[in-house]
Every structure is written in structure tokens, then in C-alpha cells.
Design a protein around this motif. Structure first.
Motif, PDB file in Angstrom:
ATOM      1  N   ASP A 191       0.828  -1.208   0.000  1.00  0.00           N
ATOM      2  CA  ASP A 191       0.000   0.000   0.000  1.00  0.00           C
ATOM      3  C   ASP A 191       0.867   1.264   0.000  1.00  0.00           C
ATOM      4  OD1 ASP A 191      -2.237  -1.586   0.013  1.00  0.00           O
ATOM      5  OD2 ASP A 191      -2.568  -1.441   2.178  1.00  0.00           O
ATOM      6  N   GLN A 192       1.953   1.219   0.779  1.00  0.00           N
ATOM      7  CA  GLN A 192       2.839   2.377   0.831  1.00  0.00           C
ATOM      8  C   GLN A 192       3.519   2.631  -0.519  1.00  0.00           C
ATOM      9  OE1 GLN A 192       3.280   4.542   3.461  1.00  0.00           O
ATOM     10  NE2 GLN A 192       4.436   5.737   1.931  1.00  0.00           N
ATOM     11  N   LEU A 193       3.946   1.535  -1.160  1.00  0.00           N
ATOM     12  CA  LEU A 193       4.586   1.648  -2.464  1.00  0.00           C
ATOM     13  C   LEU A 193       3.622   2.210  -3.507  1.00  0.00           C
ATOM     14  CD1 LEU A 193       6.968   1.156  -4.378  1.00  0.00           C
ATOM     15  CD2 LEU A 193       6.141  -1.202  -4.673  1.00  0.00           C
ATOM     16  N   SER A 194       2.398   1.670  -3.483  1.00  0.00           N
ATOM     17  CA  SER A 194       1.393   2.150  -4.438  1.00  0.00           C
ATOM     18  C   SER A 194       1.116   3.629  -4.211  1.00  0.00           C
ATOM     19  CB  SER A 194       0.102   1.342  -4.290  1.00  0.00           C
ATOM     20  OG  SER A 194       0.328  -0.011  -4.596  1.00  0.00           O
ATOM     21  N   ALA A 195       1.014   4.031  -2.952  1.00  0.00           N
ATOM     22  CA  ALA A 195       0.755   5.438  -2.636  1.00  0.00           C
ATOM     23  C   ALA A 195       1.892   6.330  -3.141  1.00  0.00           C
ATOM     24  CB  ALA A 195       0.564   5.609  -1.134  1.00  0.00           C
ATOM     25  N   ASP A 196       3.129   5.869  -2.933  1.00  0.00           N
ATOM     26  CA  ASP A 196       4.273   6.657  -3.387  1.00  0.00           C
ATOM     27  C   ASP A 196       4.330   6.764  -4.908  1.00  0.00           C
ATOM     28  OD1 ASP A 196       5.012   7.045  -0.789  1.00  0.00           O
ATOM     29  OD2 ASP A 196       6.569   5.500  -0.771  1.00  0.00           O
ATOM     30  N   MET A 197       4.008   5.675  -5.574  1.00  0.00           N
ATOM     31  CA  MET A 197       4.028   5.692  -7.034  1.00  0.00           C
ATOM     32  C   MET A 197       2.946   6.612  -7.588  1.00  0.00           C
ATOM     33  SD  MET A 197       4.904   1.844  -8.311  1.00  0.00           S
ATOM     34  CE  MET A 197       6.571   1.207  -8.255  1.00  0.00           C
ATOM     35  N   TYR A 198       1.736   6.468  -7.052  1.00  0.00           N
ATOM     36  CA  TYR A 198       0.642   7.329  -7.518  1.00  0.00           C
ATOM     37  C   TYR A 198       0.930   8.791  -7.186  1.00  0.00           C
ATOM     38  CZ  TYR A 198      -1.922   2.960  -8.169  1.00  0.00           C
ATOM     39  OH  TYR A 198      -2.311   1.723  -8.579  1.00  0.00           O
ATOM     40  N   ASN A 199       1.536   9.009  -6.048  1.00  0.00           N
ATOM     41  CA  ASN A 199       1.898  10.367  -5.666  1.00  0.00           C
ATOM     42  C   ASN A 199       2.946  10.945  -6.631  1.00  0.00           C
ATOM     43  OD1 ASN A 199       1.813  12.647  -3.886  1.00  0.00           O
ATOM     44  ND2 ASN A 199       3.829  12.029  -3.142  1.00  0.00           N
ATOM     45  N   PHE A 200       3.886  10.073  -7.054  1.00  0.00           N
ATOM     46  CA  PHE A 200       4.899  10.498  -8.031  1.00  0.00           C
ATOM     47  C   PHE A 200       4.247  10.919  -9.350  1.00  0.00           C
ATOM     48  CE2 PHE A 200       7.336   9.135 -11.765  1.00  0.00           C
ATOM     49  CZ  PHE A 200       8.435   9.976 -11.674  1.00  0.00           C
ATOM     50  N   VAL A 201       3.273  10.102  -9.791  1.00  0.00           N
ATOM     51  CA  VAL A 201       2.593  10.412 -11.044  1.00  0.00           C
ATOM     52  C   VAL A 201       1.819  11.721 -10.907  1.00  0.00           C
ATOM     53  CG1 VAL A 201       0.826   9.648 -12.657  1.00  0.00           C
ATOM     54  CG2 VAL A 201       2.460   7.997 -11.733  1.00  0.00           C
ATOM     55  N   ALA A 202       1.170  11.905  -9.758  1.00  0.00           N
ATOM     56  CA  ALA A 202       0.371  13.109  -9.554  1.00  0.00           C
ATOM     57  C   ALA A 202       1.244  14.367  -9.467  1.00  0.00           C
ATOM     58  CB  ALA A 202      -0.459  12.967  -8.281  1.00  0.00           C
ATOM     59  N   LYS A 203       2.479  14.207  -8.995  1.00  0.00           N
ATOM     60  CA  LYS A 203       3.353  15.373  -8.816  1.00  0.00           C
ATOM     61  C   LYS A 203       4.211  15.671 -10.039  1.00  0.00           C
ATOM     62  CE  LYS A 203       5.541  15.967  -4.996  1.00  0.00           C
ATOM     63  NZ  LYS A 203       6.413  15.735  -3.821  1.00  0.00           N
ATOM     64  N   GLU A 204       3.927  15.018 -11.159  1.00  0.00           N
ATOM     65  CA  GLU A 204       4.746  15.263 -12.349  1.00  0.00           C
ATOM     66  C   GLU A 204       4.654  16.723 -12.795  1.00  0.00           C
ATOM     67  OE1 GLU A 204       5.456  13.493 -16.858  1.00  0.00           O
ATOM     68  OE2 GLU A 204       4.510  12.282 -15.293  1.00  0.00           O
ATOM     69  N   ILE A 205       3.494  17.326 -12.593  1.00  0.00           N
ATOM     70  CA  ILE A 205       3.365  18.739 -12.970  1.00  0.00           C
ATOM     71  C   ILE A 205       4.271  19.622 -12.111  1.00  0.00           C
ATOM     72  CG2 ILE A 205       1.421  19.147 -11.395  1.00  0.00           C
ATOM     73  CD1 ILE A 205       0.314  21.074 -13.528  1.00  0.00           C
ATOM     74  N   ASP A 206       4.469  19.209 -10.836  1.00  0.00           N
ATOM     75  CA  ASP A 206       5.396  19.966  -9.986  1.00  0.00           C
ATOM     76  C   ASP A 206       6.835  19.817 -10.479  1.00  0.00           C
ATOM     77  OD1 ASP A 206       3.306  20.746  -8.370  1.00  0.00           O
ATOM     78  OD2 ASP A 206       3.510  19.022  -7.037  1.00  0.00           O
ATOM     79  N   TYR A 207       7.160  18.593 -10.906  1.00  0.00           N
ATOM     80  CA  TYR A 207       8.501  18.379 -11.432  1.00  0.00           C
ATOM     81  C   TYR A 207       8.715  19.181 -12.727  1.00  0.00           C
ATOM     82  CZ  TYR A 207       8.133  14.391  -8.254  1.00  0.00           C
ATOM     83  OH  TYR A 207       7.932  13.600  -7.152  1.00  0.00           O
ATOM     84  N   ALA A 208       7.684  19.254 -13.549  1.00  0.00           N
ATOM     85  CA  ALA A 208       7.786  20.035 -14.789  1.00  0.00           C
ATOM     86  C   ALA A 208       7.973  21.521 -14.490  1.00  0.00           C
ATOM     87  CB  ALA A 208       6.552  19.818 -15.645  1.00  0.00           C
ATOM     88  N   ASN A 209       7.428  21.973 -13.361  1.00  0.00           N
ATOM     89  CA  ASN A 209       7.563  23.383 -12.985  1.00  0.00           C
ATOM     90  C   ASN A 209       9.011  23.778 -12.704  1.00  0.00           C
ATOM     91  OD1 ASN A 209       4.918  24.192 -13.264  1.00  0.00           O
ATOM     92  ND2 ASN A 209       4.356  23.637 -11.167  1.00  0.00           N
ATOM     93  N   TYR A 210       9.842  22.791 -12.361  1.00  0.00           N
ATOM     94  CA  TYR A 210      11.249  23.098 -12.142  1.00  0.00           C
ATOM     95  C   TYR A 210      11.855  23.714 -13.415  1.00  0.00           C
ATOM     96  CZ  TYR A 210      10.810  19.917  -8.130  1.00  0.00           C
ATOM     97  OH  TYR A 210      10.422  19.299  -6.972  1.00  0.00           O
ATOM     98  N   PHE A 211      11.502  23.155 -14.551  1.00  0.00           N
ATOM     99  CA  PHE A 211      12.063  23.625 -15.817  1.00  0.00           C
ATOM    100  C   PHE A 211      11.411  24.935 -16.260  1.00  0.00           C
ATOM    101  CE2 PHE A 211      12.666  19.054 -15.563  1.00  0.00           C
ATOM    102  CZ  PHE A 211      14.026  18.955 -15.809  1.00  0.00           C
ATOM    103  N   GLN A 212      10.140  25.102 -15.921  1.00  0.00           N
ATOM    104  CA  GLN A 212       9.515  26.390 -16.184  1.00  0.00           C
ATOM    105  C   GLN A 212      10.182  27.484 -15.347  1.00  0.00           C
ATOM    106  OE1 GLN A 212       5.256  26.506 -15.644  1.00  0.00           O
ATOM    107  NE2 GLN A 212       5.208  28.739 -15.620  1.00  0.00           N
ATOM    108  N   THR A 213      10.469  27.137 -14.100  1.00  0.00           N
ATOM    109  CA  THR A 213      11.163  28.089 -13.225  1.00  0.00           C
ATOM    110  C   THR A 213      12.534  28.434 -13.781  1.00  0.00           C
ATOM    111  OG1 THR A 213      10.013  27.205 -11.290  1.00  0.00           O
ATOM    112  CG2 THR A 213      12.037  28.460 -10.886  1.00  0.00           C
ATOM    113  N   LEU A 214      13.215  27.438 -14.347  1.00  0.00           N
ATOM    114  CA  LEU A 214      14.530  27.678 -14.942  1.00  0.00           C
ATOM    115  C   LEU A 214      14.439  28.723 -16.050  1.00  0.00           C
ATOM    116  CD1 LEU A 214      17.526  26.992 -15.500  1.00  0.00           C
ATOM    117  CD2 LEU A 214      16.718  25.124 -16.956  1.00  0.00           C
TER     118      LEU A 214
END
Length: 529
Positions: A191-214
Motif C-alpha cells: 500500500d505504501q509503495l502504491s501510494a508513493d508511485m501514484y503520488n509520483f505520477v500526480a506530482k509530475e506537474i510539480d517536477y515540470a515546474n522546475y524547468f519552467q522556473t529555470l
């Protein structure tokens, strides 16, 4: 006992099956994790290499190590050495201050990039994703542990259900509890692994913002840097424009006059004024080549505005050579490229009266700066022609040697054309203008406008002509001594005096300095009385 065993086996199978089913749904996420880790790790590495400051050091040390800071310090030290009295010193001071400001902007930019882009990318590539991958390995280990516990429990259950065994042993019960415990741990990890994976997928827009910030941070940095550069450019240009010691050779006439605030180009006035004092009777003036080193030195001194009149008064050929060089090195001929065709058309008119009228019409079309300097030069050449018996420079001769420096075509003609038609046409333009200078440009002209270039010493460098009139004589005395004052010089091919002069000096010099070869050409008609 048998029913209890079947129930436990069914529960274990459902748990394992459900685990592997859920894990199977995360296979694509796992693959994406590997790709994202690879990309972010590479990007972090390259981005870090782009930063000029040293990571991990304090702000002050980082600022001192920036190449722009070092450059700014070097410029400021150079400005202090040269001082504000020199243009270079002023430029170094302004540029040093500017580079220092740019260095500070760069420092703030890199600090923000480190905080908002570099460090988050590092955390993503080296912490978050590796933690998920470790948890995935831990889940795989828990699945193996649960399989092992289930296998032992099943074996124990089979042996306890044997007819010879009356009661289940304590060992079987212990194995059952162990199997349940491992299944529970595996469920929590899954359950913890699934939560972390889904959370990673959901936060992809935050990761993309790093490059927008750049990109946004880079844009802001460059905008501020551009503002700094735009603010200093007017100051730099103002210093350049206010600096009077500017080269004149090779610069456009308009630019030179605007910068210097003059009406007549400095090299033209300086050379003409000195020649009026020391070169009017010099034989072969403008034709005889000066010393190359002397000419180079004179041009350099004219360029920087430091001129020793006394030194060059003994070498009028160098002065004449400098004047010719200045005219030839103009980006556009003094008589302008735009009017080239009209000048040539006027020179082709056979009737001299009509030709003079046509030349006057073209002359009036010259831009003001060009007209002023052309008038100044023609009036001087007309004055020089008054001494033609001693200097051997008739209007025709002067037209031959100076014409190509006053008017030329932008296209490259072949050598035959250059040696015949074109040169003769230019002679047909310049010669009558010199002969009728007072008609083209009525009135007297003041040659020494600034009063700085005349030499008090007049030296006649041709002892054979020491009896010829001096520039100090008045007009009436000079006319009385001139030979054949009613004589009208024709073109070089029909001028007997020029032919004798050429024979004496040799045909090699003719070809070298006069451009037009010594063979009969289409002669120009005589100037009208």
C-alpha cells in the motif's frame, strides 16, 4: 482442522494474488521512474556545470570567484592606471562598473537556480525516486518471505492432518501466525509503495515546474542584464562622441565632420595649408611618391591630431601623398558614387561650353559637406596651377594623378578600361573644373581656417627653379613672371610641355603615377576663353 486449513490457504492465495495484481498495474510507473531518474540526473549534472559560481560556498566567496567579477576588477585596475584623462581609461571605468553589476545579477541568478531548480532536481533524482525503488525491492523481499512462510505452514498442516496425528502441534499454530504476520507486512508495504508511485505520477506537474522556473529565472536575469547594458551604452557613446581625438583616415566624410565639428576635413585643411607654405613650387607635387615610412608616420600623426608642422615642411611630397591617401581611403569618393554616371556623361560632351554647364549642374547636386570640401580642394589646385612652370603640375597633370582619388566606380573595371577610357573621362572632368575654378566657385577662400598648420618657413626644394615666383608674391607680380600667361593647357596627350616632362622622367613613372599610358589618346577640346 481441515476446514480451518482450507480457509487459511484461501486467504493466503487471495492476498498474494491481490498483491501481484496491484503490483502489475504499477509496472508502467516503475519504468517511468527509471526514465525520469536518468533524465533528471543528467539534467542536474549538466545544469550544475553551467553555473559559474562554486556550489556550497558562501555568497561572498562565490561572488569573488565569478569570471565577471575578476574581469570587472581587472578593468577597474586598468582604468586607475590609465586615468580619466584618456578615453581608454574612461571606457575601462564604465565597462568595469558594468561588468561588476552584471556579476551581481549573475550571482543572484545562480543562487535562485540552485535553490529552485538544482536542489529539487537532485532530491528527485537522488532521494525520492531511489526511495521508491528501494521500497519496491523491499516489497519483493516481503513477498518471498510470505511465500516461504506459507509453504512451511502448508507442509505443517499436511503433516498435522495425517491420521496418526491426533492433535495439531504448537509448531503449526506458530507457522500460521508467522504467515499472517508476513502477509500483513507485505500488505502495508504494498500500500505504501502504491501510494508513493501514484503520488509520483500526480506530482509530475510539480517536477515540470522546475524547468519552467529555470526558463523564467533565465528570462528575468537576461532582462535585468539587458537593462544594465542599455543604461550604460548612452554613457559610452557620449564619451566617444565627446572625444575629439578620432581617426579620420578611412572614415566617412560626414562622420568625421560631425564628430569634429568642422566644415573642412582635418587632413585636407592641414595638408593644403602646409603645402601652401612649403610645396607650391615643388616639382612633381602629387606625382612623385614620398618615402613610405614618412607617409605612414604623417598619416598616423594626422589621425591622432598631433602634427609637427616644422618636421613635414621639409617634405612636401609626404604631405601631398597623405592628402591623396585620405581622399582615396574615403569609403565613398568625394565626388560621390551616386553622381558617378552623371559626371561621366558630362565628360563625354564634346562642346566645352556645354560640358562646363553640365559639370556645373552635377556639381550643384553634391551634398553640402562634399561640395564644401570639393570647392576647397579645387581652389587650392587652381592656386597650385599658377606655379606650373616650376612644379610642372598643370591642371591636366593634377587631373591625372588626383582624379582617380576623387571619383571612382564601385564596380571593378578591367585594366585596359582603367588605363584608357575611364581615366580619360575623369581627366575630362577634373581638368576643366581646375582651369575654371573661379567660374565654378566664385570668390576668394580662406585656406587656413583654424590658423594652426601654416609654417613660417618657405623652402624651395628645386634649386633649378629658384627664380620662379614665391607664394609670398602678390598676384600682379606672379603674373608678370609666368611663362606664356595666355597658354591654355590641354589634355595630357596633346600638351607639349607634359610630353617633354614625361620624356625626361621616363615612361616607368608615367605608368606608375599617372595611370594613363603614354600613347596618343582621344584628346579633349581646348577650354573656352
Amino acid at each position: 482442522m481441515k476446514k480451518q486449513f482450507n480457509r487459511m490457504r484461501q486467504l493466503a492465495n487471495q492476498t498474494v494474488g491481490s498483491c501481484f495484481l496491484r503490483v502489475a498495474t504499477c509496472v508502467q510507473v516503475e519504468k517511468r521512474l527509471d526514465l525520469v531518474k536518468q533524465v533528471t540526473h543528467s539534467t542536474h549534472k549538466k545544469l550544475t556545470a553551467c553555473l559559474q559560481g562554486q556550489q556550497g560556498t558562501d555568497t561572498e566567496k562565490k561572488s569573488k570567484k565569478l569570471p565577471l567579477t575578476i574581469l570587472a576588477q581587472c578593468m577597474e585596475e586598468g582604468a586607475a592606471v590609465l586615468g580619466d584623462d584618456s578615453l581608454l581609461g574612461k571606457m575601462l571605468k564604465l565597462c568595469g562598473d558594468t561588468e561588476d553589476k552584471l556579476a551581481q545579477e549573475l550571482l543572484q541568478f545562480e543562487l535562485q537556480i540552485e535553490r529552485d531548480v538544482v536542489e529539487p532536481l537532485y532530491v528527485l533524482a537522488e532521494v525520492d525516486i531511489p526511495n521508491i525503488q528501494k521500497q519496491r525491492k523491499h516489497l519483493a523481499k516481503l513477498v518471498l518471505d510470505m511465500d516461504s512462510a506459507r509453504t512451511r505452514y502448508q507442509q505443517s498442516s499436511k503433516s498435522s492432518s495425517h491420521p496418526s496425528t491426533m492433535q495439531p502441534g504448537a509448531k503449526s499454530e506458530s507457522l500460521r501466525e508467522e504467515m499472517e504476520e508476513t502477509a500483513n507486512r507485505m500488505e502495508i508495504c504494498r500500500d505504501q509503495l502504491s501510494a508513493d508511485m501514484y503520488n509520483f505520477v500526480a506530482k509530475e506537474i510539480d517536477y515540470a515546474n522546475y524547468f519552467q522556473t529555470l526558463i523564467e529565472t533565465q528570462a528575468e536575469y537576461h532582462r535585468k542584464s539587458l537593462e544594465i547594458l542599455h543604461s550604460v551604452l548612452p554613457q559610452i557613446k557620449a564619451h566617444q562622441e565627446a572625444w575629439v581625438e578620432k581617426p579620420s583616415f578611412g572614415k566617412s566624410l560626414e562622420e568625421h565632420l560631425n564628430i569634429s565639428g568642422r566644415e573642412i576635413a582635418f587632413p585636407i585643411e592641414a595638408c593644403v595649408t602646409m603645402l601652401l607654405e612649403c610645396g607650391m613650387e615643388e616639382e612633381g607635387l602629387f606625382r612623385v611618391a614620398p618615402s613610405a615610412s614618412k607617409l605612414k608616420k604623417l598619416k598616423a600623426s594626422l589621425d591622432c591630431g598631433v602634427l609637427d608642422v616644422q618636421e613635414y615642411s621639409s617634405d612636401p611630397h609626404a604631405i601631398a601623398g597623405a592628402l591623396k591617401s585620405y581622399l582615396r581611403e574615403l569609403p565613398e569618393p568625394l565626388m560621390t558614387t551616386e553622381l558617378y554616371d552623371e559626371w561621366i556623361q558630362a565628360s563625354n560632351i564634346q562642346d566645352m561650353d556645354k560640358r562646363l554647364q553640365a559639370l556645373m549642374a552635377v556639381c550643384e547636386k553634391l551634398p553640402t559637406d562634399n561640395l564644401n570640401n570639393f570647392r576647397y580642394l579645387i581652389k587650392f589646385l587652381a592656386k597650385l596651377s599658377e606655379y606650373q612652370d616650376s612644379n610642372k603640375m598643370t591642371p591636366g597633370n593634377m587631373a591625372i594623378v588626383l582624379g582617380p582619388n576623387l571619383l571612382w566606380t564601385q564596380t571593378e573595371p578591367n585594366m585596359t578600361e582603367m588605363m584608357t577610357t575611364v581615366s580619360l573621362q575623369i581627366v575630362g572632368i577634373i581638368e576643366p573644373i581646375i582651369q575654371h575654378a573661379d567660374w565654378f566657385f566664385p570668390g576668394e577662400i580662406e585656406f587656413n581656417l583654424t590658423g594652426c598648420y601654416g609654417s613660417p618657413i618657405h623652402t624651395n626644394h628645386n634649386s633649378n627653379y629658384s627664380s620662379m615666383p614665391s607664394p609670398d608674391m602678390d598676384q600682379s607680380e606672379r603674373k608678370q613672371q609666368q611663362h606664356d600667361q595666355n597658354r591654355r593647357p590641354l589634355s595630357v596627350a596633346t600638351d607639349n610641355m607634359m610630353l617633354e616632362f614625361y620624356k625626361k622622367d621616363g615612361i616607368r613613372k608615367i605608368q606608375r603615377y599617372c595611370i594613363i599610358p603614354l600613347f596618343p589618346l582621344l584628346s579633349l577640346p581646348p577650354c573656352p576663353s
